[in-house]
Each structure stands twice: as C-alpha cells, then as structure tokens.
Design an enzyme around this catalytic site. Structure first.
Site, PDB file in Angstrom:
ATOM      1  N   LEU A  87     -16.382 -15.338  18.857  1.00  0.00           N
ATOM      2  CA  LEU A  87     -16.270 -13.994  19.452  1.00  0.00           C
ATOM      3  C   LEU A  87     -17.129 -12.995  18.692  1.00  0.00           C
ATOM      4  O   LEU A  87     -16.705 -11.881  18.399  1.00  0.00           O
ATOM      5  CB  LEU A  87     -14.803 -13.537  19.475  1.00  0.00           C
ATOM      6  CG  LEU A  87     -13.836 -14.405  20.305  1.00  0.00           C
ATOM      7  CD1 LEU A  87     -12.420 -13.873  20.192  1.00  0.00           C
ATOM      8  CD2 LEU A  87     -14.267 -14.470  21.753  1.00  0.00           C
ATOM      9  N   CYS A  88     -18.349 -13.415  18.366  1.00  0.00           N
ATOM     10  CA  CYS A  88     -19.248 -12.561  17.588  1.00  0.00           C
ATOM     11  C   CYS A  88     -20.672 -12.632  18.146  1.00  0.00           C
ATOM     12  O   CYS A  88     -21.643 -12.564  17.381  1.00  0.00           O
ATOM     13  CB  CYS A  88     -19.229 -12.968  16.118  1.00  0.00           C
ATOM     14  SG  CYS A  88     -19.556 -14.716  15.827  1.00  0.00           S
ATOM     15  N   GLY A  89     -20.800 -12.793  19.443  1.00  0.00           N
ATOM     16  CA  GLY A  89     -22.131 -12.844  20.046  1.00  0.00           C
ATOM     17  C   GLY A  89     -22.890 -14.083  19.597  1.00  0.00           C
ATOM     18  O   GLY A  89     -22.348 -15.184  19.501  1.00  0.00           O
TER      19      GLY A  89
END
Length: 282
Positions: A87-89
């Site tokens: 969930l951090c690109g």
C-alpha cells in the site's frame, strides 16, 4: 443502469474504504516525520565515516586487509532492502525491479533480503536466498550488525567475491530513488582533488585502525539503508493513501450523481404511471 440499492451499497462500501485510507494516511504522516528526522540526523555521521575511511585509506595505500581484497567476481551477493508491507505505490516494486536488473546477467548469485516484500518476491521466483529477515520495522542496529557480520564472514572466507546493497534512497516526500551500492570489497572514497596530502601518524597502527573502521563502515551503510527505506516507505504510503482518499471522494461524487439521476428517473416514471392511470379512469 444499476439499481438504487446497488448504488447505495457501493457508496457505503467506498465510504468505509475512504475512512480507512484517511486513517492510514494520518498514521503514515506521523511516522514519516519521525523517520525523516532520523535519516537526516544520521547522514552527517555516515558522511563522516566515509570521509575518515577515505583519509585513512589514502594514507595507507598498499595496506592489505581481508575486506579490501579484490577478487574475480565468481560469486556475488546482493542485499535487497524493502518494506514489510505494501500500500505504498511503486516503492517496493522499483527496488525489486532494480534487483532483477542487477542480477539477471550474473551466473552465481545469492540474495539476502531485508523486508517481507523482497523475500516473497525472490522466493516465489526461485532465487537463491542465503538469508532472510522479516518484521524489520524501524531501523534496528542489532539487525544491521547481524547482517554485516554474516557478509563479512562470508567475504573473509572467500565464499563471496563481491557484495552489493540495493535500497531506496529518501530524496523527499515525493521522490525515493533506488540505488545500488558496492560494500565489499570496501573501496575507500577518494579525497577531493585539491585536498592536501597529509602524512598521518597511526596509533597503534594503520592495520588495527582499518580493522575497526572497515566493519563500522559496512554496518553503518546497512543501518543508513534501513533508515532511508523507512523514511521512503512512510512517505510513499502517505502519498498513496492521500491519492486513494481523493479517488474515493471522486467515486462517491460520481455514484451520488448517478443515484440522484436514477432516483429522479424512478420518480418521473411513477408520476407518469399515476397520470396515465388517472387519465384511463376518466
């Protein structure tokens, strides 16, 4: 067109997701500020270690040490540092992509992973993983010392001929740059071109000093990589969750507009049916 019930259900689901992404953004922002302060505070010491290593190395040219020995690179190890979570690109993906590019032309390679994402990626693709560390959380000096001892022992025993470190360097909140750093054999950085040559007096001797300085340099390089990774991860996660929150708001707005149109069409249909029924009774 979707029914009113379906539209209401989708709006409710997206609203719940939006609350989660908004909360995750707030948490990541708080941790990012602390991680950013840590990495900025540690950089002067890392630069100083490199500077001292360069000065001592230039003053002790020709000195032999196991960690300075240059060999034909038959077996190479890569230490790949990623985050434990997603969930951090593209933060983790960029580091892993560089790891694949660096290893694809090597014949005999071992991978040392720091972070669950890196471990899962290389394990699922059949890479030879020598050591794996998960649940690394915030930068832990004891962890980096353990990794440093492992690669130093392997290099001293001539089981590794080169060791590289791959991690994501924190530039700013929006930019994290994957880098590759060669840590073994240690290559003391050269001094500035205009720096005056100084004859140092070593006490007790240059070998003992380098024997302490070289492991410290490797440990500090690993510790700095963890600090940079933490700061970059929380920055990337904060940005990703901010974008997700904004996208959720846009989706809710579009779905609300569709729901209002559907409701208006249903009301218009009902009115038409009532009017038609009243006209038929006349």
């Amino acid at each position: 067109m979707a029914s009113l019930r379906d539209l209401r259900r989708r709006i409710k689901s997206i609203s719940s997701t939006q609350k989660i992404t908004k909360a995750m953004k707030a948490v990541a922002a708080a941790k990012m500020r602390r991680a950013q302060d840590n990495v900025l505070a540690a950089r002067p010491f890392a630069r100083r270690v490199r500077d001292v290593l360069g000065r001592v190395g230039s003053a002790s040219v020709g000195m032999k040490h196991p960690l300075l020995a240059v060999r034909e690179p038959q077996k190479v190890a890569y230490i790949v540092v990623t985050a434990d979570r997603g969930l951090c690109g593209g933060f983790n993906a960029n580091v892993l992509k560089m790891g694949v590019q660096e290893t694809k032309n090597r014949q005999n390679v071992e991978i040392i992973t720091l972070g669950r994402k890196g471990r899962d990626f290389f394990r699922n693709r059949g890479y030879n993983i020598a050591q794996q560390y998960v649940g690394i959380g915030d930068a832990n000096p004891s962890l980096t010392n353990e990794v440093a001892r492992f690669v130093i022992d392997k290099y001293t025993a001539e089981e590794y001929d080169e060791v590289y470190l791959i991690y994501s360097q924190f530039v700013n909140v929006l930019v994290q740059k994957p880098v590759v750093q060669k840590i073994l054999p240690v290559e003391p950085p050269e001094g500035e071109a205009d720096e005056k040559k100084v004859d140092y007096i070593f006490e007790p001797d240059a070998e003992n000093i380098m024997g302490s300085l070289l492991p410290m340099y490797i440990q500090n390089s690993l510790f700095q990589a963890l600090l940079e990774t933490n700061a970059g991860f929380y920055s990337a996660q904060m940005t990703a969750m901010d974008n997700a929150t904004k996208n959720a708001a846009d989706m809710i707005e579009r779905l609300t507009l569709s729901m209002n149109r559907a409701r208006q069409a249903a009301i218009t249909t009902e009115i038409s049916e009532i009017v038609s029924g009243a006209a038929a009774l006349e």
